[in-house]
Scaffold this motif. Structure first.
Motif, mmCIF file in Angstrom:
data_model
loop_
_atom_site.group_PDB
_atom_site.id
_atom_site.type_symbol
_atom_site.label_atom_id
_atom_site.label_comp_id
_atom_site.label_asym_id
_atom_site.label_seq_id
_atom_site.Cartn_x
_atom_site.Cartn_y
_atom_site.Cartn_z
ATOM 1 N N ALA A 290 55.983 49.534 -63.892
ATOM 2 C CA ALA A 290 54.546 48.805 -64.234
ATOM 3 C C ALA A 290 54.785 47.195 -64.145
ATOM 4 C CB ALA A 290 54.386 49.238 -65.777
ATOM 5 N N THR A 291 55.959 47.145 -64.158
ATOM 6 C CA THR A 291 56.659 45.429 -64.154
ATOM 7 C C THR A 291 57.111 45.010 -62.581
ATOM 8 O OG1 THR A 291 58.439 45.802 -65.270
ATOM 9 C CG2 THR A 291 56.525 45.222 -66.605
ATOM 10 N N GLN A 292 57.221 46.015 -61.860
ATOM 11 C CA GLN A 292 57.871 45.665 -60.563
ATOM 12 C C GLN A 292 56.706 44.775 -59.773
ATOM 13 O OE1 GLN A 292 59.775 49.230 -59.497
ATOM 14 N NE2 GLN A 292 61.307 49.080 -60.284
ATOM 15 N N GLY A 293 57.160 43.833 -59.209
ATOM 16 C CA GLY A 293 56.355 43.049 -58.049
ATOM 17 C C GLY A 293 55.411 42.375 -58.828
ATOM 18 N N THR A 294 55.423 42.083 -60.102
ATOM 19 C CA THR A 294 54.578 41.175 -60.940
ATOM 20 C C THR A 294 55.007 39.795 -61.184
ATOM 21 O OG1 THR A 294 55.350 41.780 -62.744
ATOM 22 C CG2 THR A 294 53.457 42.977 -62.069
ATOM 23 N N MET B 5 52.627 41.553 -69.768
ATOM 24 C CA MET B 5 51.708 42.332 -69.272
ATOM 25 C C MET B 5 51.450 41.806 -67.757
ATOM 26 S SD MET B 5 47.547 41.884 -70.305
ATOM 27 C CE MET B 5 47.404 40.299 -69.504
ATOM 28 N N PRO B 6 51.326 43.063 -67.020
ATOM 29 C CA PRO B 6 51.482 42.802 -65.460
ATOM 30 C C PRO B 6 50.376 41.781 -64.970
ATOM 31 C CG PRO B 6 51.839 44.986 -66.300
ATOM 32 C CD PRO B 6 51.448 44.132 -67.409
ATOM 33 N N VAL B 7 50.555 40.813 -64.431
ATOM 34 C CA VAL B 7 49.472 39.933 -64.007
ATOM 35 C C VAL B 7 50.122 39.395 -62.646
ATOM 36 C CG1 VAL B 7 48.879 39.060 -66.087
ATOM 37 C CG2 VAL B 7 50.916 37.711 -64.948
ATOM 38 N N GLN B 8 49.249 38.674 -61.870
ATOM 39 C CA GLN B 8 49.502 37.867 -60.897
ATOM 40 C C GLN B 8 48.809 36.701 -60.771
ATOM 41 O OE1 GLN B 8 47.842 40.610 -57.773
ATOM 42 N NE2 GLN B 8 45.759 39.790 -57.871
ATOM 43 N N TYR B 9 49.210 35.636 -60.012
ATOM 44 C CA TYR B 9 48.556 34.318 -59.973
ATOM 45 C C TYR B 9 47.128 34.418 -59.468
ATOM 46 C CZ TYR B 9 53.307 32.403 -61.039
ATOM 47 O OH TYR B 9 54.334 32.214 -61.621
ATOM 48 N N ASP B 10 46.052 33.878 -60.005
ATOM 49 C CA ASP B 10 44.863 33.896 -59.565
ATOM 50 C C ASP B 10 44.799 32.900 -58.223
ATOM 51 O OD1 ASP B 10 42.002 33.729 -59.374
ATOM 52 O OD2 ASP B 10 42.044 32.118 -60.795
ATOM 53 N N PRO B 11 44.392 33.797 -57.396
ATOM 54 C CA PRO B 11 44.406 32.972 -55.822
ATOM 55 C C PRO B 11 43.434 31.682 -55.949
ATOM 56 C CG PRO B 11 44.040 35.338 -55.493
ATOM 57 C CD PRO B 11 43.996 34.873 -56.974
ATOM 58 N N ALA B 12 42.490 31.563 -56.867
ATOM 59 C CA ALA B 12 41.599 30.465 -56.854
ATOM 60 C C ALA B 12 42.082 29.286 -57.737
ATOM 61 C CB ALA B 12 40.054 30.985 -57.528
#
Length: 376
Positions: free
Chosen positions: A361-365, A325-332
């Protein structure tokens, strides 16, 4: 979900196998090869009659192994509309339970609690020849909706909690409710596999071959593998799909990459060992699987599970797309991730319309940097 062992039934000799009566000639005692053939014939016959009146012992033993949950009743009517386009959506959870004999497996807490250590949304396309699998990181921060568990206990909504908190709070029903809330897609079925059963399934298969491109050393999951090709037994396979500190950036995302690679290797091994042509191996696997799996009530019988599995047997590893599932690290908090809403929508829209998941959909995640560490 363990079951007491039951002695194998004694199969009598067929009529006429002994000496003739009334002064007739005595038959020559069969040689070892003939006896072996006769045993094989009777074993095969026993398997053939599984669908008939002689099936009682095996059928009811397997049927009695299965644990099912009435997810539909717990979820009620407030759910996404069922999409009637020939496709199916199944939520598959790996249970991180530490109760019973599972306490010995995989490290972590031993308080008897349970979490959804692994979560995969499996979309089977119309025609049941292809599938897409979307792994949901357990560390994803989500807004969990209010839900009712299968015991009827209501749980209030919670904001900004880890995804696997849904399962530990309200079990399977709350996990399904949370997935449906995130995706807008109705789950047609639910399947859960626990640690102990997963390990025994791999052992019943005779192990699963994988190739590691880097050394893996993770004391917490009790796994140490040198780079190279290995046939993993159940304990090693369990360590592989649970390890997170020995690969990539040490996150849950890296573990997901290993899980996806192992699932493809497992599918390939099932086809390779020919379980459908070996009655004993098929029975052993069926016995273990039915003890291992918790299913929704629509799949809660041997016949239903057989029909379900039969509809999936044409899907091989090469016909399966696996993404996270496309996600990014939580900045906090770098130990948590948050869903990339716009990219995730591309995934959910593709599944709703029974289309392939677009690469965009998954590029750059976030990936966890463990892709390619394990290959089948």
């Amino acid at each position: 979900m363990s079951a007491q062992s039951t002695p194998e039934p004694v199969i009598p000799e067929p009529d006429g196998a002994g000496p003739r009566g009334g002064g007739g000639r005595r038959r020559k005692a069969p040689g070892k090869s003939r006896r072996a053939l006769r045993v094989m014939a009777w074993t095969a016959a026993g398997v053939v009659v599984l669908g008939g009146t002689g099936a009682g012992y095996v059928y009811f033993k397997l049927n009695g192994n299965i644990r099912s949950l009435d997810i539909n009743q717990a979820l009620g009517a407030d759910r996404p509309t069922k999409i009637d386009n020939g496709s199916q959506n199944i939520l598959v959870l790996g249970s991180d339970s530490r109760s019973g004999s599972n306490k010995k497996l995989g490290g972590g807490t031993d308080d008897g609690s349970a979490r959804s250590d692994t979560a995969m949304i499996v979309h089977v396309y119309e025609g049941h020849k292809r599938a897409s699998v979307v792994s949901v990181p357990r560390d994803t921060l989500v807004n969990r909706p209010a839900c009712t568990d299968t015991s009827g206990t209501a749980h209030p909504a919670a904001a900004g909690v880890m995804f696997n908190e849904a399962y530990s709070t309200g079990g399977a029903a709350c996990a399904v409710k949370t997935v449906e809330s995130i995706t807008g897609i109705r789950m047609d079925h639910y399947l859960e596999v626990d640690f102990e059963g997963f390990q025994k399934l791999i052992d019943d298969l005779g192990g699963v071959p994988v190739t590691t491109t880097k050394n893996i050393d993770d004391p917490q999951s009790h796994l140490s593998l040198r780079a190279g090709t290995h046939t993993l037994n159940g304990q090693e396979a369990l360590g592989l799909v649970r390890t997170r500190h020995g690969v990539g950036d040490g996150s849950d995302l890296g573990r997901i990459q290993l899980q996806q690679a192992f699932v493809k290797a497992l599918i390939g091994q099932v086809k390779h060992v020919g379980v459908f042509t070996s009655p004993k191996k098929l029975y052993d696997l069926a016995d273990t699987a039915t003890k291992t799996v918790t299913a929704d009530s629509d799949l809660g019988s041997v016949n239903s599970l057989m029909d379900f599995a039969d509809g999936l047997k044409g899907i091989g590893a090469k016909n399966m797309t696996m993404v996270t599932m496309p996600v990014q690290y939580d900045p906090a908090n770098p130990n948590r991730v948050v869903m990339q809403t716009a990219k995730a929508k591309l995934v959910w829209d593709a599944l709703k319309n029974d289309r392939p998941i677009p690469r965009a959909a998954t590029q750059g995640t976030a990936t966890g940097e463990a892709k390619g560490v394990v290959t089948s």
